[in-house]
Structure formats: C-alpha cells, structure tokens
Design an enzyme around this catalytic site. Sequence first.
Site, short mmCIF file in Angstrom:
data_model
loop_
_atom_site.label_atom_id
_atom_site.label_comp_id
_atom_site.label_asym_id
_atom_site.label_seq_id
_atom_site.Cartn_x
_atom_site.Cartn_y
_atom_site.Cartn_z
N GLU A 121 -15.79 -38.77 85.10
CA GLU A 121 -16.28 -38.74 86.63
C GLU A 121 -15.33 -37.94 87.36
O GLU A 121 -14.24 -37.73 87.05
CB GLU A 121 -15.99 -40.30 86.92
N GLY B 156 -8.75 -55.97 91.72
CA GLY B 156 -9.44 -55.39 90.30
C GLY B 156 -9.51 -53.92 90.44
O GLY B 156 -9.64 -53.37 89.12
N HIS B 157 -9.41 -53.26 91.30
CA HIS B 157 -9.25 -51.78 91.30
C HIS B 157 -8.11 -51.32 92.24
O HIS B 157 -8.06 -51.50 93.45
CB HIS B 157 -10.77 -51.34 92.28
N GLU C 290 -16.95 -46.76 82.21
CA GLU C 290 -16.18 -45.72 82.99
C GLU C 290 -14.79 -45.50 82.43
O GLU C 290 -13.94 -45.08 83.21
CB GLU C 290 -16.29 -45.86 84.49
N CYS D 183 -18.68 -42.88 95.42
CA CYS D 183 -17.42 -42.43 95.73
C CYS D 183 -16.92 -40.87 95.63
O CYS D 183 -15.96 -40.55 96.14
CB CYS D 183 -16.52 -43.26 94.88
N CYS D 184 -17.72 -40.32 94.79
CA CYS D 184 -17.28 -38.86 94.31
C CYS D 184 -17.12 -37.82 95.58
O CYS D 184 -16.33 -37.13 96.04
CB CYS D 184 -18.06 -38.17 93.28
#
Lengths: 614, 614
Positions: free
Chosen positions: B310, B181-182, B294, B393-394
């Site tokens: 993002e 999915g990602h 997002e 995550c960033c």
Amino acid sequence: MTIPVSPSHGTLRPLGLSEVTLKPGFWQRRQEVNRTATLAHIEHWLEKAGWLGNFSAPPDERRGREFADSEVYKFLEAMAWELGRHPDPELEARYQKIVARVAEAQEADGYLNTNFGRPGQPPRYSDLEWGHELYCYGHLIQAAVARARTFGADQLVDVAVRAADHVCDVFGPGGIASVCGHAEIEPALVELYRVTGNARYLEQARLFVERRGHQILDDIEFGRAYFQDDMPVRDATVLRGHAVRAVYLASGAVDVAVETGDTELLDAVATQWSNAVARRVYITGGIGSRHQDEAFGDDFVLPPDRAYSETCAGVGSVMLAWRLLLAQGEQRYADLIERTLFNVIATSPSDDGTRFFYTNTLHQRVLGTEPPADELVPRAASTLRAPWFSVSCCPTNLARTFAGLAAYVATSSDEGLQIHQYAAASIRAAGIGLEIDTDYPVSGRVSIRITESPAESWTLTLRVPHWADGATVDGEPVTPGPVHLRRRFAPGDTVVLDLAVRPRLTAPDPRIDAVRGCAVVERGPVVYCAESVDLPEGVAVDALRLDAEGGLADRDGGVEVTCHVSPPVDGAWPYGPARPAGDGGERVPVMLRPYHDWASRGPSTMRVWLPLGE
Amino acid sequence: MTIPVSPSHGTLRPLGLSEVTLKPGFWQRRQEVNRTATLAHIEHWLEKAGWLGNFSAPPDERRGREFADSEVYKFLEAMAWELGRHPDPELEARYQKIVARVAEAQEADGYLNTNFGRPGQPPRYSDLEWGHELYCYGHLIQAAVARARTFGADQLVDVAVRAADHVCDVFGPGGIASVCGHAEIEPALVELYRVTGNARYLEQARLFVERRGHQILDDIEFGRAYFQDDMPVRDATVLRGHAVRAVYLASGAVDVAVETGDTELLDAVATQWSNAVARRVYITGGIGSRHQDEAFGDDFVLPPDRAYSETCAGVGSVMLAWRLLLAQGEQRYADLIERTLFNVIATSPSDDGTRFFYTNTLHQRVLGTEPPADELVPRAASTLRAPWFSVSCCPTNLARTFAGLAAYVATSSDEGLQIHQYAAASIRAAGIGLEIDTDYPVSGRVSIRITESPAESWTLTLRVPHWADGATVDGEPVTPGPVHLRRRFAPGDTVVLDLAVRPRLTAPDPRIDAVRGCAVVERGPVVYCAESVDLPEGVAVDALRLDAEGGLADRDGGVEVTCHVSPPVDGAWPYGPARPAGDGGERVPVMLRPYHDWASRGPSTMRVWLPLGE
C-alpha cells in the site's frame, strides 16, 4: 430412488445409494466416522452455537451469521442420506425433532428464515447481496430432496415445497426480478422439480440462472464477479469470483441446461470448467487462491502460501464435475473428482471426524496453534483443524458429502456400467452385480468380480486416470482414458485392473510463477507433502531441496526422497547479486506423507511443492 | 523550526524545510506537481465526496468511512508544509477556510469527530477497534504541528491542543485504559509535546504505546496482531499485522523512546525493523503482502502477484526509517528510505498528480481497466491509477510527504553534515552552505559545492548506498557505507560523488518461494520492470525468460535486456511430468522501464521479477 443428483437426461445415469455400498477401505472408514462421530459433533455445535435454537428463539436472540439456518439444513441433508443408507431409529428421532423445530419457524406464506422479517430484524429480501435467504432455501430444499428420495413424503418435504412455492411467488415472473448473492437455490429447485415433477421449480431455477450476470445485484468492494453477476452464465468463459458461489451456480446451470435441453448453456459451463481446470486449480484439486474474497484468482495465480482452497469449494467442485460427467460422460470430470476427494475432501476432517480445516493451504510456514476445543474459531485463521467456526459451512458440507459418497463410484448407461472411482464396494444395478475389492490408493490393484449379469453382452467401462501410465487390465497394457470391456459377462468372471500406483514427480506449468523450480511427489491420486514432524532434528521444511535424481521409494505408507539441506543464510536484505547455483548441502533422506494426513500429529510446518536443487 | 519530525535527542538532527530547498530534478518535479495539481485535486474530491462537508453537515448526512475526517487533516498538513515552504495567499485563504469548518465541529470539551457522539450516531469511543477516533486526532495533531512549525499559533493549533487535552482527560490515568485500533495518535502526541513542551502529551503517548499488546482491544477475525495488540511493543521481534498500523505504531514508539530515554524500547523497534527488512519487504521497499488484511505476511511470503504494498504503508515505512535514522544514525535506514521513495512513493501518483495507485503490485497479469474519472473506486480494485478511492488515505498521505520531502535529504550533527538522499538541492544549515547538483537517478554523479563553511574542520558524510559497488569520491574508490570527509572546507570547494549507476541483476533469497528462479533488473535505486506496451506485437509479458548472460544495456532511459520467448503451451491440466529445461525459444531484445513509471501509457501487463531461462 436414493440418488443425490438425478437428471432426467444425460449420457450417464447415476446409481442410487441402495445400489452401491462401500466396503471397508479408505472411503468407507471416513463414511463411518462421519456417521458415528461427525453427525453428533455437528448437532452438539449447532445447539451450542444457538443456530438450531434460532428456529424457536425470539428475533432479538437470534445468533450466528445470516446464513446460519443453512447449516441446520445441510445437517438434515446429511442425516437424510445416512438414514436412507442405514436405518437408525435413534437418528431418525433426532432428525424428526429438528425438522419439527424448523417447521415451527415457517410463516404462513411459506417464508422461512430466522434472520429477516420479524420485529427488529431487517425486512425480507432487503439484502439480496449478502442476506443469503434464497441460499438458505436452497439447502432446505436439498435436504428435503434427500428425504424425499430416501424416505418419501415427510414434514421436511412439505416445508421445502411450501418454501419453494413462496420463492416462485415472490421471485417469479412479475415478482422481484433478482437473484441471491450466493447461488444454491438454482440446483436445489431443479432437484425439487425432479422429485416433484412440478415444472414451476425448473422454470424458477432457469429464471435465476438467466437473470444473473446482468448487474442485477448492487456492486460491492470485491466487484460483481464475486457473485458471478458480472456477465451472463452463457457468456462467461471461465469460473471466477467467489469459488463456492461459482461452482454452485455452475452446478445449477448444468441442471437447468440438462432439463431444458439447453446445449448452449451446458457447453458454456463445460468451457468454463475446462478453462478453470487448466489454469485455476491447485494440484490438490482445490479451488480459490485468495483469502480476501475466497475467490479464484487470475489464471495461473496459484500460490501454495495461503492457498485458500476452501473445503466447501472442494465439495462444490465435486458437485459440478459430477453433473458434467453425467451430462457429457467425459472421463476428465471423474479425474478431477478423484483428485478433489483424495486431496481436499479427505484432508479437511481429522481422523476422528470432529475437527476440520476450513481452508486447505499447500504451504504452512510457521507452526500452527491448537485452536480452543470449545470456542468458535474464525474460519480461515486456524492453522490446525478446529472443531467449529464462526462460519461453519464446511463440517456440514462434508457430512452430506460423506453420507452420499457411494453415488460417485459408478454410473450406468444403455451400454452397461461405468466405474469412475475405485473403492471397495458392492454394486447391484441394472441387472448387474459387481464386487469390487481393492486397497486403493495404497495399491493400484482393483479386482472386479461379476456376481450377476444379464445374458447379453454389455460394456464394463473402467477409468484409467490421466496419471496412470503403465496401467494394465488383466495384465494387458492400457493407456490413460476410458477402457471399454464389452463382453458376455457371467457370474464369477473377474477383471483385474492395475493402475500402477507408484510415486512420481510432477512439475508445474511454467506460468504458475509461485512454484517455479519446484516439483510435487504424487502417488496414484494422492498428493504428498513434507512435514516438519518427519524431518531430522534441526532441519526446516523450507531448507529442503529435492534431488530429482535421488529416486522415489515407497516406504511405510510414505514416499522416501532425497533432499539437499542448505541451512538458510540470513542477511540484512533478502535481495542481491545472483549466487552460483546450489552448493550441494547435506543430503538427507526425507519421508513424504499423504497431504490429506498432514497436521494430524500436532503442529507442524509443511510444504507440498518442493524446490528442486542439486 | 519547519521540521516534519523534530526529536529533542538523537544521533542526527533533522534540517528544516527552510534549510533545504529542492532544485529542478526528479523530486522537485514531483513536489511541484503536488503543489500545483494534487492539492487542488484533493480539495475537489474532499468536497465532492462530502468529507469536508461532514464538519458542518447534520449527523444523519455524514458521508464516507469512519476515518474520513483524517483525510481532511492530512490535507491540512500538506497545505501547512507547502505554505511554510512557499507562501501563497490564495492557498493560505483556502487553508483558513477549511480550518474554520473543522473548528466549528469541535465540541465544548474538545471532542471532535463527525462520525460519533451526535444524535443517531454511535456513542463516542464505543468502537475503539474500528472507530478510528484517536487515529483521526492523530492526523489533526500532525496537521497542527506542521502549522505550528511553519507559522506559529493559529486556530488549527488551538483546535488540536483542545483535542489533545480532551484525549489526555479521557484516556489518561483513571480514564479509559485502552488504545485505538489504528495507531497514529502516538507519534502525533509526541510531536505535539515537542512543539508545546507540554509533557502531558508525551506521557499520554507513552501510555498508549505501553498499553498496546496486552489484548486490550476485542479480538477480530484477523486476530489481534492486525492492530498489534497481540504482544507488547517492547517484546515483539518483527513488524507484523496491518502494515500501516504497524509502522505508525513503531514510529510512535521510537518517538516515545527517544524523548523518554527508553533505549530498550528503541532497540526493540530497531530489531523489529531489521527483521522485517530482512524477511518481509518487497524489493521495491513496499510492505504488506496480503490483500485481505493489508498485512505483513509470514517471513519470506512476498508474492509479486497481488502484492499489496500500500502506498500509505510506504509513507509509514519512510516515517519509521527516518525516525530510526535520526535516533541511531545508521545508513541502512536511509538506504530503505531511498528504495521506498523511488519505488513506492514515486510509483503511486500519475505524472500529472491527479491519479494514484492505492496498492502497488509487482506483477500485473491482465490488462487493467481505466477507472471512472468521477467516481469513487474501491481501494484495491483498480488496476490503473484512479482519481479517488472510497478509502482514500493514499493521495493525502502522498501530498503531505511530497510537501515535506526536502527534510529527508540531509541532517546535521556535532561532527558536521550528512547527506542521505541525492537530489539537486541547496542546503544552508549550521553555518554550512552546499549546492548539490545532480540528475540522479539518471546518472550517479553528484556534485557538491561548498558555498559557506565554518572556519574549523567539519565532516561531510556521504551515503554510498548498499548497492553502489564501484562508487568513487573525487575519483577515489569507496565502498558502500558512509563516507566521512573531514576537512577544513572553504567556499568553492567541490566534492564529486559518483555512485556508478548502471543496470544490475538482482536475485532473491531462496526462501522467497514466489520468485524462485527469477531476477530483477535494478539501476541505482530504481527497480525496473517489463511492460507489455514495450514488447513486440504478440509477445506476452509472461512468456519472457531473461537471458542472464545476455547483458544489460542502458538505452533511452530504459535498460535493454535479452529474453527468450517461449509461447506458452496450453494443456488441459497444468501439472505433469517435468519437462527438460528450456528449449531456447526466440531471442528478442526487451526494453525494461522504471517500475515507478509503469501503467502510465495506458493498460498494460507488467512484471518486475523475470524468470531466468536459456
């Protein structure tokens, strides 16, 4: 009395559904579609989706979201109002059958929810943030209140009373000192108090209202403002968070304030309403600008793109404004109700009452796709009206609103009678009879004939909406605001109000950045829009620039305007040195249509706000 | 070679981190903060949040979101690049220790994920839509690739190879015919192929790219476009859906296309990129306008309010543009990289490298609140930079980007050397040595001294950015686009590029409704903003109207402009008859500051786009 909301105190008194009858016209047509098509459509889907079946299904076969029970209750409420308005043995039998199914699921101690507490399910009240158990009771109780007021004692009323007693036992003093993540039990308990006279329900509602805002619920990703648990109701200055939750809670707070004489609480909600209306409401009356959390945004963040403007939030906004109107009598509340009815409530359902908008955007950039006729649709994904949603709160909320719509037309007071909404209707209340004839909002002419009157003088109060410059009463100019006609009326007397309904151009507050340099065409209470199906071949909605000097002409049910059409110039990067203002472009006449009718002729692109340009 | 992305074919060849060294300046300062502060900060939080502990914790004590493993891998990748750039025994020891913990959790068949497959956890690959298992492998592999390129064989490389073999076994021909999915495994597998030469990885990446878009994943509320499973990569014409997923997938597709010689696939991605850049990118280079999913919005839906933008999407956008630049050599890719680096990547971290923006809005209407120093913050809720997020995550994505930043400065080809990004740097590659000196972006003057050169003539290609009107090379005017200097260079030769960095006013495409009637001040590659902390007492950011004729003056690191200030007029309803245009209002000088520095002096309100007014 068959009254949807019935405070024991207040500036104005609501009329009952037996006292106001809609006659053929804009709203009666919708009410009839609701009765003859929407109710059956809802029942079909409640069965098909299994949400009705949940009441008799084993726990592991329970279907739908955690709040699915509430759709059945809202449907029962809609049927109850309809039955009160319009006896119908066949509908009555369907109603009884559903009530019996619901009653069967109630447990011995009054608990009733198909999603919790049975083997394999989460325990009762284990998820107050998202479980919606008290919310579901709220709608159960509202349905029972409708039944009690239109019929009297009844199995549904018994079920709701037992549920309410259970709630008071479990959440009363010494019990679970918390609230539900979605307000709704609050106004419901006050209404049940009004019906039963049992003050325990009022006290429980008061407790729920007072508890909220003290960070009593767990925090969530959207923050506690989402369920208004960020600050106490009486301290807040503006409506915020999830829009439906916000207006349901505020409605309950008004109910509590009115019944307990708590003017501080009432004033707090009135202030929240005023600030929200001044800064957080779309021109349609729609509320909630965010998809993510279905929430009010910050002040003046009102993008037409992806405007959420949930249908249910419109319903809740009418609920709240109506309560404030009854409590305080100020016309501004009726003004917002009118705007919301014509531009949100009327927009959601299709003509035939079997498809609905869940969200009501003000700008559709890409052609929508027809949703499947026999599948659940994700709530906010549909770009055209859809038959049913995986979260399907809106169709049932509309059904109960349309069924009780006549209640919003007029009120009475010791002074006389007040007309708030203009629709062809017959009124017979407090010794006064009126025949109201109008094709409003097609025209602004409203003829009010007295058919019955007390001998002494009384005051007929007419609302001249805030937008109605140039209005007249019996030919005499009046200004926006309430017009009070105090007379000895006699049967046969007629008053003619003319609201001067004609197209007008409306601009936004400059702080609404998203629509800077744009205008809306309104006509009476109705917002108009440009839709691609009305444009010349090859002209895109987003290429239009409205010529503000080009005139606004009433034509064939639409408003014709002049637009400049500049075909867009594509580039590799959409930012660059400022170009000189408008080079003109072709001038074309463009027919704007009422926003509430948009997307009823198949997929189209649409915009309410039109950029101004030369 | 210590090269972050290393295609075996392409128009341009990347340089290794040993070939380009940043010298003191805008980027080297950030790289040093990353090395000396951010890495330790990340490790602290990975321990504190339990995400590192997950690798040895029992299944029922596993903490964090389903993709928490990936943060550890991105951290390992950042450490690997840093160690390659800058040997450091203490950092090496920390790296080894973490690798050992990760290796311990790998199962006999190569499977490695702390969230699935163990007792009490969901089975392996039971939730491809949301489970992120392949995504996590992707980051594991990228970390191993970094290690292999900077060090060579190593425990982490072994772990990643075993995981990759497991993926090929399970998802290869005859296995589970699905995708994650990602996206992320796709570029990672191609890079692992480049490192190992094992074509099985390339083939698996190709399969993943080809499978996606055939509705292979379950539908979700956001629709399948969210994970780009709505249409095949080679059929899509624009980037869409979840922004990070979109650019990661596109990066993998470029990698596959380049290695397999699939020009159709490469062209498809280039078209998607062009269309996205022309219609779906913020002026900062930021992508993703929607909070809810997002995601990219529709064309031209780029509201500065709640711009999502993002940080990770910025990282991914640089990854994609860099791959396209290497493949096709076109300057436009480097232009977008520059814009994104200066206005997204540079904006996220605080000066001290220990607080971050997850989203990068372009309009902050209300004062932010300082997030707690020692708690996880919901990702998009923070209005000020926060130390760590529940989805974090960033920070790790920035860390690996800063560690490998020098790679984006220049490339080589058979013709010579190309300089893409301007930063003080030493380059020694392909027999060519350059010393680049500049205080860019403070000024636009870039001095390039040849320190080593082949005897024969070669071409030094300089990027004159698309905004750089008035640029000169050695005093001779040049126009935006690549400038090719073909000469027999000799050590000591110097080329001086002057990019004429000065403030300019930039307007939006009229189809970007949300910023109609506004302009942005840019200066070189840097976007400027108005921030409340720079305004006179009592003047609100939202009261400013920029006087387009008032001039733009470089002053003290900011740009001084003239604004009219009209104090807002509050009303009960924010829509009404159009008022005559601007009544002037007080004129005040306003200092604009670089957007990437905003909110570094405490809570403030801010806007990038300023309404124009007289």
